[in-house]
Design a protein around this motif. Structure first.
Motif, PDB file in Angstrom:
ATOM      1  N   PHE A   7      -5.965  -5.218  -3.465  1.00  0.00           N
ATOM      2  CA  PHE A   7      -6.008  -4.271  -2.364  1.00  0.00           C
ATOM      3  C   PHE A   7      -5.248  -4.721  -1.122  1.00  0.00           C
ATOM      4  N   TYR A   8      -4.971  -6.018  -0.991  1.00  0.00           N
ATOM      5  CA  TYR A   8      -4.232  -6.503   0.181  1.00  0.00           C
ATOM      6  C   TYR A   8      -2.852  -6.985  -0.245  1.00  0.00           C
ATOM      7  N   LYS A   9      -1.861  -6.624   0.520  1.00  0.00           N
ATOM      8  CA  LYS A   9      -0.474  -6.867   0.116  1.00  0.00           C
ATOM      9  C   LYS A   9       0.139  -8.104   0.787  1.00  0.00           C
ATOM     10  N   THR A  10      -0.215  -8.369   2.019  1.00  0.00           N
ATOM     11  CA  THR A  10       0.407  -9.486   2.735  1.00  0.00           C
ATOM     12  C   THR A  10      -0.479 -10.732   2.669  1.00  0.00           C
ATOM     13  N   LYS A  11       0.155 -11.883   2.899  1.00  0.00           N
ATOM     14  CA  LYS A  11      -0.587 -13.149   2.903  1.00  0.00           C
ATOM     15  C   LYS A  11      -1.608 -13.188   4.035  1.00  0.00           C
ATOM     16  N   GLU A  12      -1.249 -12.580   5.168  1.00  0.00           N
ATOM     17  CA  GLU A  12      -2.158 -12.573   6.311  1.00  0.00           C
ATOM     18  C   GLU A  12      -3.426 -11.785   6.004  1.00  0.00           C
ATOM     19  N   GLU A  13      -3.266 -10.636   5.364  1.00  0.00           N
ATOM     20  CA  GLU A  13      -4.425  -9.813   5.005  1.00  0.00           C
ATOM     21  C   GLU A  13      -5.318 -10.534   3.998  1.00  0.00           C
ATOM     22  N   LYS A  14      -4.710 -11.175   3.029  1.00  0.00           N
ATOM     23  CA  LYS A  14      -5.477 -11.906   2.014  1.00  0.00           C
ATOM     24  C   LYS A  14      -6.213 -13.087   2.644  1.00  0.00           C
TER      25      LYS A  14
END
Length: 275
Positions: free
Chosen positions: A51-58
């Motif tokens: 569900f999360y695409k960027t490293k920051e979101e993950k």
């Protein structure tokens, strides 16, 4: 199976991965402030990666789940399913308050553990052990197999469907349960039934029979101490031993000390011819 009807193939694949990973939750203990947190993060990785695409979101999602977590195994998967649904909603809605994910986790741990502990440890395990012990006492090795089957098969099924039900009902579950009063009823009923089963198990398996006898002056008859104990209260000594063990445990005496103390006491009384 109705729980899966609204899920896509990707959803089912993700949930299967979460299910198998969830077995590691209760073996990952990293201290008082992160109890089971590593297991929770590992369990939710398929959700976070999808569900999360960027490293920051993950990274933000992982940090969110480093908080303290502890709930009864087998039923804690309901929380994981619920959290997965909320993580999905968080990834889709910018206005979603991600702090509510941690709040829901924290608020569900206590109520669900109250139900889970009473049912799995106080009811299911006791019933399975009682049946298994009864079979094993006849000398049959099937006692151990029956115990493992009676406990693990229902536990496995509940562990599986708890995950899907949590994912299906979404974040409104806790509000509906508390508003209807269903959580209090379930907790109270499970606790009462668990206490009844524990009492029955104690009465059936804690044994003490003394062989002491006292001679009567001027008569060949003897008085059996056990007969008089039974007249006072059947199972009086086993009850006293059980209550003493509970008292010692409440006083923070190590459980191994209590267990070996009872074992050595039994050996000594047997050598002395008391029982």
């Amino acid at each position: 199976m109705k729980l899966k009807e609204g899920l896509t193939n990707e959803d089912k694949k993700m949930m299967r991965s979460v299910f198998w990973r969830s077995w590691t939750m209760n073996i990952s203990r990293t201290g008082a402030t992160q109890y089971h947190a590593v297991g929770v993060m590992y369990t939710l990785m398929p959700v976070i990666n999808r569900f999360y695409k960027t490293k920051e979101e993950k990274a933000d999602a992982l940090v969110r789940h480093t908080t303290w977590f502890n709930a009864t195994m087998h039923i804690n998967n309901f929380i994981m399913g619920l959290v997965a649904a909320m993580e999905r909603q968080n990834s889709e809605e910018e206005s979603f308050d991600d702090s509510s994910i941690t709040a829901v986790k924290a608020s569900l741990m206590g109520p669900l553990s109250g139900i889970g502990d009473a049912f799995f440890w106080g009811i299911l395990r006791v019933i399975a052990a009682g049946i298994g012990i009864s079979i094993a006492s006849t000398g049959s090795a099937m006692g151990a197999i029956v115990f493992l089957a009676l406990y693990n098969i229902p536990a496995f099924i509940i562990h599986y469907y708890a995950l899907y039900s949590g994912y299906s009902v979404g974040e409104t579950f806790i509000q509906r349960m508390y508003q209807s009063g269903g959580m209090q009823i379930l907790t109270k009923a499970s606790s009462l039934l668990g206490l009844m089963m524990m009492g029955s198990m104690t009465a059936s398996n804690v044994k003490f029979k003394t062989i002491l006898e006292v001679g009567v002056k001027g008569s060949e008859e003897v008085m059996m101490i056990q007969d008089y104990l039974d007249q006072l209260f059947v199972g009086l000594v086993p009850l006293i031993v059980t209550l003493l063990a509970f008292w010692l445990l409440r006083k923070k005496v190590n459980v191994n000390v209590v267990m070996f103390g009872i074992m050595f006491l039994g050996i000594i009384l047997g050598l002395l011819g008391v029982c």
